[in-house]
Scaffold this motif. Structure first.
Motif, PDB file in Angstrom:
ATOM      1  N   PRO A 160       0.837  -1.212   0.000  1.00 19.62           N
ATOM      2  CA  PRO A 160       0.000   0.000   0.000  1.00 19.62           C
ATOM      3  C   PRO A 160       0.870   1.259   0.000  1.00 19.62           C
ATOM      4  O   PRO A 160       1.980   1.260   0.541  1.00 19.62           O
ATOM      5  CB  PRO A 160      -0.824  -0.106   1.281  1.00 19.62           C
ATOM      6  N   ASP A 161       0.344   2.308  -0.628  1.00 15.47           N
ATOM      7  CA  ASP A 161       1.058   3.578  -0.634  1.00 15.47           C
ATOM      8  C   ASP A 161       1.209   4.106   0.784  1.00 15.47           C
ATOM      9  O   ASP A 161       0.385   3.824   1.655  1.00 15.47           O
ATOM     10  CB  ASP A 161       0.317   4.612  -1.484  1.00 15.47           C
ATOM     11  N   ALA A 162       2.253   4.865   0.992  1.00 15.73           N
ATOM     12  CA  ALA A 162       2.510   5.462   2.306  1.00 15.73           C
ATOM     13  C   ALA A 162       2.898   6.922   2.111  1.00 15.73           C
ATOM     14  O   ALA A 162       3.396   7.312   1.051  1.00 15.73           O
ATOM     15  CB  ALA A 162       3.627   4.714   3.021  1.00 15.73           C
ATOM     16  N   LYS A 163       2.672   7.703   3.108  1.00 19.68           N
ATOM     17  CA  LYS A 163       3.076   9.109   3.113  1.00 19.68           C
ATOM     18  C   LYS A 163       3.995   9.332   4.300  1.00 19.68           C
ATOM     19  O   LYS A 163       3.617   8.972   5.405  1.00 19.68           O
ATOM     20  CB  LYS A 163       1.864  10.041   3.211  1.00 19.68           C
ATOM     21  N   PRO A 164       5.180   9.910   4.132  1.00 17.30           N
ATOM     22  CA  PRO A 164       5.782  10.213   2.846  1.00 17.30           C
ATOM     23  C   PRO A 164       6.081   8.945   2.059  1.00 17.30           C
ATOM     24  O   PRO A 164       6.067   7.836   2.596  1.00 17.30           O
ATOM     25  CB  PRO A 164       7.057  10.960   3.212  1.00 17.30           C
ATOM     26  N   ALA A 165       6.360   9.140   0.787  1.00 13.46           N
ATOM     27  CA  ALA A 165       6.580   8.025  -0.133  1.00 13.46           C
ATOM     28  C   ALA A 165       7.773   7.174   0.296  1.00 13.46           C
ATOM     29  O   ALA A 165       8.625   7.611   1.071  1.00 13.46           O
ATOM     30  CB  ALA A 165       6.801   8.559  -1.542  1.00 13.46           C
ATOM     31  N   ARG A 166       7.809   5.956  -0.226  1.00 10.35           N
ATOM     32  CA  ARG A 166       8.922   5.046   0.047  1.00 10.35           C
ATOM     33  C   ARG A 166       9.651   4.748  -1.253  1.00 10.35           C
ATOM     34  O   ARG A 166       9.041   4.689  -2.317  1.00 10.35           O
ATOM     35  CB  ARG A 166       8.411   3.743   0.646  1.00 10.35           C
ATOM     36  N   ASP A 167      10.961   4.547  -1.151  1.00 10.18           N
ATOM     37  CA  ASP A 167      11.787   4.105  -2.264  1.00 10.18           C
ATOM     38  C   ASP A 167      12.171   2.653  -2.012  1.00 10.18           C
ATOM     39  O   ASP A 167      12.116   2.167  -0.873  1.00 10.18           O
ATOM     40  CB  ASP A 167      13.059   4.950  -2.373  1.00 10.18           C
ATOM     41  N   PHE A 168      12.561   1.967  -3.071  1.00 15.30           N
ATOM     42  CA  PHE A 168      12.992   0.576  -2.979  1.00 15.30           C
ATOM     43  C   PHE A 168      14.331   0.459  -3.682  1.00 15.30           C
ATOM     44  O   PHE A 168      14.438   0.737  -4.880  1.00 15.30           O
ATOM     45  CB  PHE A 168      11.956  -0.335  -3.649  1.00 15.30           C
ATOM     46  N   GLU A 169      15.386   0.097  -2.916  1.00 20.30           N
ATOM     47  CA  GLU A 169      16.689  -0.100  -3.531  1.00 20.30           C
ATOM     48  C   GLU A 169      17.387  -1.302  -2.906  1.00 20.30           C
ATOM     49  O   GLU A 169      17.439  -1.435  -1.691  1.00 20.30           O
ATOM     50  CB  GLU A 169      17.557   1.159  -3.454  1.00 20.30           C
ATOM     51  N   ASP A 170      17.848  -2.181  -3.785  1.00 18.43           N
ATOM     52  CA  ASP A 170      18.606  -3.355  -3.357  1.00 18.43           C
ATOM     53  C   ASP A 170      17.877  -4.174  -2.291  1.00 18.43           C
ATOM     54  O   ASP A 170      18.471  -4.595  -1.296  1.00 18.43           O
ATOM     55  CB  ASP A 170      19.997  -2.938  -2.863  1.00 18.43           C
ATOM     56  N   GLY A 171      16.572  -4.377  -2.481  1.00 15.81           N
ATOM     57  CA  GLY A 171      15.786  -5.193  -1.567  1.00 15.81           C
ATOM     58  C   GLY A 171      15.346  -4.490  -0.298  1.00 15.81           C
ATOM     59  O   GLY A 171      14.664  -5.075   0.530  1.00 15.81           O
ATOM     60  N   GLU A 172      15.736  -3.253  -0.115  1.00 12.64           N
ATOM     61  CA  GLU A 172      15.412  -2.489   1.090  1.00 12.64           C
ATOM     62  C   GLU A 172      14.370  -1.415   0.780  1.00 12.64           C
ATOM     63  O   GLU A 172      14.428  -0.769  -0.260  1.00 12.64           O
ATOM     64  CB  GLU A 172      16.664  -1.797   1.636  1.00 12.64           C
ATOM     65  N   VAL A 173      13.461  -1.219   1.699  1.00 11.12           N
ATOM     66  CA  VAL A 173      12.472  -0.154   1.595  1.00 11.12           C
ATOM     67  C   VAL A 173      12.923   0.984   2.495  1.00 11.12           C
ATOM     68  O   VAL A 173      13.235   0.769   3.666  1.00 11.12           O
ATOM     69  CB  VAL A 173      11.076  -0.644   2.023  1.00 11.12           C
ATOM     70  N   THR A 174      12.996   2.181   1.928  1.00 13.69           N
ATOM     71  CA  THR A 174      13.367   3.356   2.710  1.00 13.69           C
ATOM     72  C   THR A 174      12.285   4.414   2.551  1.00 13.69           C
ATOM     73  O   THR A 174      11.704   4.564   1.485  1.00 13.69           O
ATOM     74  CB  THR A 174      14.721   3.939   2.263  1.00 13.69           C
ATOM     75  N   ARG A 175      12.015   5.107   3.616  1.00 15.74           N
ATOM     76  CA  ARG A 175      11.020   6.177   3.593  1.00 15.74           C
ATOM     77  C   ARG A 175      11.723   7.471   3.204  1.00 15.74           C
ATOM     78  O   ARG A 175      12.762   7.810   3.760  1.00 15.74           O
ATOM     79  CB  ARG A 175      10.377   6.318   4.971  1.00 15.74           C
ATOM     80  N   LYS A 176      11.144   8.168   2.217  1.00 14.54           N
ATOM     81  CA  LYS A 176      11.687   9.466   1.843  1.00 14.54           C
ATOM     82  C   LYS A 176      11.488  10.445   2.990  1.00 14.54           C
ATOM     83  O   LYS A 176      10.537  10.301   3.756  1.00 14.54           O
ATOM     84  CB  LYS A 176      10.959  10.001   0.604  1.00 14.54           C
ATOM     85  N   PRO A 177      12.362  11.436   3.104  1.00 15.11           N
ATOM     86  CA  PRO A 177      12.136  12.458   4.135  1.00 15.11           C
ATOM     87  C   PRO A 177      10.798  13.158   3.886  1.00 15.11           C
ATOM     88  O   PRO A 177      10.372  13.317   2.741  1.00 15.11           O
ATOM     89  CB  PRO A 177      13.296  13.435   3.942  1.00 15.11           C
ATOM     90  N   ALA A 178      10.154  13.579   4.953  1.00 13.98           N
ATOM     91  CA  ALA A 178       8.898  14.321   4.801  1.00 13.98           C
ATOM     92  C   ALA A 178       9.189  15.597   4.014  1.00 13.98           C
ATOM     93  O   ALA A 178      10.169  16.283   4.290  1.00 13.98           O
ATOM     94  CB  ALA A 178       8.319  14.653   6.169  1.00 13.98           C
ATOM     95  N   PRO A 179       8.355  15.897   3.025  1.00 13.09           N
ATOM     96  CA  PRO A 179       8.616  17.093   2.225  1.00 13.09           C
ATOM     97  C   PRO A 179       8.415  18.368   3.035  1.00 13.09           C
ATOM     98  O   PRO A 179       7.553  18.442   3.904  1.00 13.09           O
ATOM     99  CB  PRO A 179       7.609  16.995   1.085  1.00 13.09           C
ATOM    100  N   SER A 180       9.237  19.356   2.733  1.00 15.33           N
ATOM    101  CA  SER A 180       9.138  20.655   3.399  1.00 15.33           C
ATOM    102  C   SER A 180       8.203  21.558   2.608  1.00 15.33           C
ATOM    103  O   SER A 180       7.779  21.232   1.502  1.00 15.33           O
ATOM    104  CB  SER A 180      10.519  21.293   3.498  1.00 15.33           C
ATOM    105  N   ILE A 181       7.912  22.701   3.152  1.00 15.65           N
ATOM    106  CA  ILE A 181       7.107  23.697   2.430  1.00 15.65           C
ATOM    107  C   ILE A 181       7.818  24.059   1.130  1.00 15.65           C
ATOM    108  O   ILE A 181       7.193  24.161   0.068  1.00 15.65           O
ATOM    109  CB  ILE A 181       6.867  24.937   3.313  1.00 15.65           C
ATOM    110  N   TRP A 182       9.151  24.226   1.197  1.00 16.16           N
ATOM    111  CA  TRP A 182       9.881  24.578  -0.015  1.00 16.16           C
ATOM    112  C   TRP A 182       9.766  23.493  -1.087  1.00 16.16           C
ATOM    113  O   TRP A 182       9.721  23.801  -2.264  1.00 16.16           O
ATOM    114  CB  TRP A 182      11.334  24.876   0.312  1.00 16.16           C
ATOM    115  N   HIS A 183       9.712  22.227  -0.679  1.00 10.87           N
ATOM    116  CA  HIS A 183       9.498  21.156  -1.664  1.00 10.87           C
ATOM    117  C   HIS A 183       8.237  21.439  -2.464  1.00 10.87           C
ATOM    118  O   HIS A 183       8.238  21.374  -3.692  1.00 10.87           O
ATOM    119  CB  HIS A 183       9.334  19.788  -0.969  1.00 10.87           C
ATOM    120  N   GLY A 184       7.162  21.692  -1.756  1.00 10.24           N
ATOM    121  CA  GLY A 184       5.878  21.923  -2.426  1.00 10.24           C
ATOM    122  C   GLY A 184       5.911  23.136  -3.333  1.00 10.24           C
ATOM    123  O   GLY A 184       5.373  23.108  -4.451  1.00 10.24           O
ATOM    124  N   ILE A 185       6.540  24.214  -2.880  1.00  8.38           N
ATOM    125  CA  ILE A 185       6.618  25.424  -3.704  1.00  8.38           C
ATOM    126  C   ILE A 185       7.460  25.168  -4.944  1.00  8.38           C
ATOM    127  O   ILE A 185       7.084  25.537  -6.062  1.00  8.38           O
ATOM    128  CB  ILE A 185       7.169  26.605  -2.878  1.00  8.38           C
TER     129      ILE A 185
END
Length: 187
Positions: free
Chosen positions: A18-43
């Motif tokens: 299932p989708d998660a917030k913040p988004a998750r990445d998948f690399e080399d068999g590992e799931v990592t959670r992306k950092p929570a986006p900042s206000i500047w990310h959105g802008i």
């Protein structure tokens, strides 16, 4: 005795999670959670959308968007990354449209630095992008007000807010001032 061995997480199994917030990445068999986006990310994502909406009005052969998961890499080395923004040329022919993961390397991937970035994670992601078909990466640092443009040929250039980004061969005729995609400086 029951077999208790866990099945390794594959890209296909990861994509069924299932989708998660913040988004998750998948690399080399590992799931990592992306950092929570900042206000500047959105802008910055909104400003990128404005720039690329205008660009693709003149060149309707591509499209892009923010927080799009892309499955990148060769079989056995595939990773699923959610870039902060991606651009895909020849989007219809490459199967970009639809409510699903894009299977392929975008032509441009944009990563926006966050105070919560894990050490080395963004650099690993960018190196993987360039090694697996992403033709150009913009690494945006909102605090420093810079954009580092990296390309497949190994060239890298850090631009300040008073300079212009040139889309080169990847995004022909694209020339935008760095300040057009950065939030106004803090007073």
């Amino acid at each position: 005795m029951a077999n208790t061995a866990r099945r390794a997480l594959t890209p296909a199994r990861f994509l069924r999670l299932p989708d998660a917030k913040p988004a998750r990445d998948f690399e080399d068999g590992e799931v990592t959670r992306k950092p929570a986006p900042s206000i500047w990310h959105g802008i910055i994502q909104r400003l990128l959308s404005v720039v690329f909406t205008a660009y693709f009005d003149l060149r309707p052969d591509g499209d892009g968007g923010s927080e799009i998961r892309c499955l990148i890499g060769s079989p056995g080395r595939r990773r699923a990354y959610v870039a902060d923004y991606v651009v895909v040329l020849n989007a219809t022919a490459r199967g970009f449209f639809g409510n699903r993961t894009f299977e392929g390397a975008p032509d441009l991937a944009v990563e926006i630095r966050s105070p919560d970035d894990r050490p080395g994670a963004r650099e690993r992601k960018i190196a993987f992008y360039l090694a697996h078909g992403v033709r150009m990466v913009w690494d945006i640092d909102p605090n420093a007000r810079t954009v580092t443009v990296l390309t497949l040929d190994g060239a890298g250039q850090t631009l300040i807010d008073s300079t212009e980004i040139d889309g080169g061969d990847v995004l022909p005729c694209l020339r935008i001032a760095v300040r057009q995609i950065l939030p106004a400086p803090c007073p």
